[in-house]
Design a protein around this motif. Structure first.
Motif, PDB file in Angstrom:
ATOM      1  N   LYS A 127      -7.021  -9.887  -3.105  1.00  0.00           N
ATOM      2  CA  LYS A 127      -6.228  -9.502  -4.123  1.00  0.00           C
ATOM      3  C   LYS A 127      -4.799  -9.727  -3.927  1.00  0.00           C
ATOM      4  O   LYS A 127      -4.148  -9.875  -4.673  1.00  0.00           O
ATOM      5  CB  LYS A 127      -6.648  -8.264  -4.406  1.00  0.00           C
ATOM      6  N   CYS A 128      -4.403  -9.427  -2.738  1.00  0.00           N
ATOM      7  CA  CYS A 128      -2.921  -9.462  -2.292  1.00  0.00           C
ATOM      8  C   CYS A 128      -2.459 -10.706  -2.239  1.00  0.00           C
ATOM      9  O   CYS A 128      -1.062 -10.946  -2.118  1.00  0.00           O
ATOM     10  CB  CYS A 128      -2.765  -8.561  -1.009  1.00  0.00           C
ATOM     11  N   ILE A 129      -3.300 -11.845  -2.023  1.00  0.00           N
ATOM     12  CA  ILE A 129      -2.879 -13.089  -1.582  1.00  0.00           C
ATOM     13  C   ILE A 129      -1.938 -13.827  -2.603  1.00  0.00           C
ATOM     14  O   ILE A 129      -1.064 -14.407  -2.387  1.00  0.00           O
ATOM     15  CB  ILE A 129      -4.084 -14.003  -1.108  1.00  0.00           C
ATOM     16  N   ASP A 137       2.058 -12.719   9.021  1.00  0.00           N
ATOM     17  CA  ASP A 137       0.920 -12.136   9.953  1.00  0.00           C
ATOM     18  C   ASP A 137      -0.009 -11.384   9.191  1.00  0.00           C
ATOM     19  O   ASP A 137       0.085 -11.282   7.948  1.00  0.00           O
ATOM     20  CB  ASP A 137       1.653 -11.139  11.055  1.00  0.00           C
ATOM     21  N   ARG A 138      -1.116 -10.982   9.808  1.00  0.00           N
ATOM     22  CA  ARG A 138      -2.225 -10.175   9.332  1.00  0.00           C
ATOM     23  C   ARG A 138      -1.646  -8.933   8.331  1.00  0.00           C
ATOM     24  O   ARG A 138      -2.637  -8.628   7.259  1.00  0.00           O
ATOM     25  CB  ARG A 138      -3.299  -9.710  10.081  1.00  0.00           C
ATOM     26  N   HIS A 139      -0.563  -8.370   8.717  1.00  0.00           N
ATOM     27  CA  HIS A 139      -0.209  -7.074   7.939  1.00  0.00           C
ATOM     28  C   HIS A 139       0.234  -7.330   6.535  1.00  0.00           C
ATOM     29  O   HIS A 139       0.135  -6.486   5.681  1.00  0.00           O
ATOM     30  CB  HIS A 139       0.915  -6.254   8.829  1.00  0.00           C
ATOM     31  N   ARG A 140       0.743  -8.469   6.539  1.00  0.00           N
ATOM     32  CA  ARG A 140       1.286  -8.779   5.252  1.00  0.00           C
ATOM     33  C   ARG A 140       0.741  -9.838   4.448  1.00  0.00           C
ATOM     34  O   ARG A 140       0.369  -9.902   3.123  1.00  0.00           O
ATOM     35  CB  ARG A 140       2.748  -9.579   5.169  1.00  0.00           C
TER      36      ARG A 140
END
Ligand SMILES: NC(=O)c1ccc[n+]([C@@H]2O[C@H](COP(=O)([O-])OP(=O)(O)OC[C@H]3O[C@@H](n4cnc5c(N)ncnc54)[C@H](OP(=O)(O)O)[C@@H]3O)[C@@H](O)[C@H]2O)c1
Length: 289
Positions: free
Chosen positions: A43-45, A33-36
């Motif tokens: 950058k987190c992807i 989901d969008r939170h994770r």
């Protein structure tokens, strides 16, 4: 199938159909989901995907609001281009097969009626530009194991969930509207999300690569679609063709973004879309009984 499949946009119209179809297989499905997993934070992807180590990535998530993309081009670029670039780099690092859903909106500036896979895309709005940049990022960063499918105006969702054009027309007919208005001077092709999801399952099995257009046969206006729905639902009121200038929108829409495929029929005839009225009728049938 026993793949570990990471789906972005698993809550969207297409993602829900595909996730449901995959739940009947032995695949392990990861839906973030969008939170994770937030496209606006590319950058987190990369690290998220490297940790999950899927061997199949279905990238459906996008900023799909064409007019919002026009008003906020940087957002379109980050969510649809830069996030896709990170996904493609992570797919390459994991050795994963990557599917990217693109759009007929990558075309339009040439003013043709219909575009095939040999036409060079030139978009008319920021959404189309950002999806095209996403395609290029996929090709550059995951060159050997990607499939790009360009969809037309996507229809799907079904009763209670379809808030797009088809759902709105059906709702107006159910509400007893005496007259319906629909734009007749902008053209495109439809893609029924159920048919696309069936094709996607086939493509995962085959590890199909390349770039294909996936849309029903026919380049049509929303007025044509409204008339076909009226016929299917025995609507007795008037359906009035109107100019697109009646509904001013932030993003310019091309005269036509109709797409057809030169190559799809070389793959497997049984999973090709059909004539647009037949595919539309299949979808409309899900609203009846
Ligand atoms: N709809 C069409 O007519 C059409 C036509 C051609 C191509 N396409 C392409 O087909 C794909 C699927 O379209 P669709 O109609 O199924 O999309 P949709 O129903 O609009 O759903 C979009 C999905 O992307 C997710 N998403 C949006 N912004 C995000 C963000 N910042 N971070 C993480 N997730 C985010 C949404 O999550 P939430 O549920 O959290 O909002 C949702 O799951 C897209 O790539 C689109 O560009 C669509």
């Amino acid at each position: 199938m026993s793949d570990k499949i990471f789906i972005t946009g698993g809550t969207g119209m297409l993602g829900v159909y595909v996730a449901n179809a995959l739940s009947d297989t032995h695949c392990q499905i990861v839906v973030a989901d969008r939170h994770r997993f937030d496209l606006s934070n590319p950058k987190c992807i990369y690290s998220f995907i490297r940790e999950e180590r899927p061997n199949v990535i279905l990238h459906f998530a996008a900023e799909t609001d064409v007019d919002l993309c026009e008003r906020e081009p940087a957002r379109a670029g980050i969510c649809n281009h830069l996030a896709t670039e990170q996904i493609a780099k992570a797919a390459e690092a994991c050795g994963a097969w990557l599917l990217y859903i693109s759009s007929s909106n990558v075309f339009g500036a040439e003013g043709k009626i219909s575009y095939n896979e040999l036409d060079i895309p030139i978009p008319t709005n920021y959404y189309g530009r950002s999806k095209l940049n996403g395609e290029e990022a996929v090709k550059a960063n995951c060159p050997e194991r990607h499939l790009i499918l360009r969809a037309g105006w996507m229809i799907g969702g079904g009763p209670g969930k379809d808030h797009k054009f088809v759902g709105k027309i059906i709702q107006q007919i159910k509400n007893g509207a005496a007259e319906l208005k629909a734009v007749s001077d902008r053209l495109g092709s439809i893609t029924y999300a159920v048919q696309l999801s069936e094709f996607i399952l086939w493509a995962i099995n085959q590890r199909q690569t390349g770039t294909f257009h996936f849309a029903s046969n026919g380049t049509i206006s929303r007025f044509d679609i409204a008339r076909a729905i009226g016929d299917l639902l025995n609507y007795r009121g008037d359906i009035v063709p109107v100019q697109s200038s009646m509904f001013p929108l932030s993003a310019p829409r091309p005269f036509s973004e109709g797409i057809k495929s030169l190559y799809l029929s070389t793959l497997d005839e049984s999973i090709n879309p059909g004539y647009w009225k037949d595919d539309l009728a299949r979808y409309i049938a899900t609203f009846q009984g």
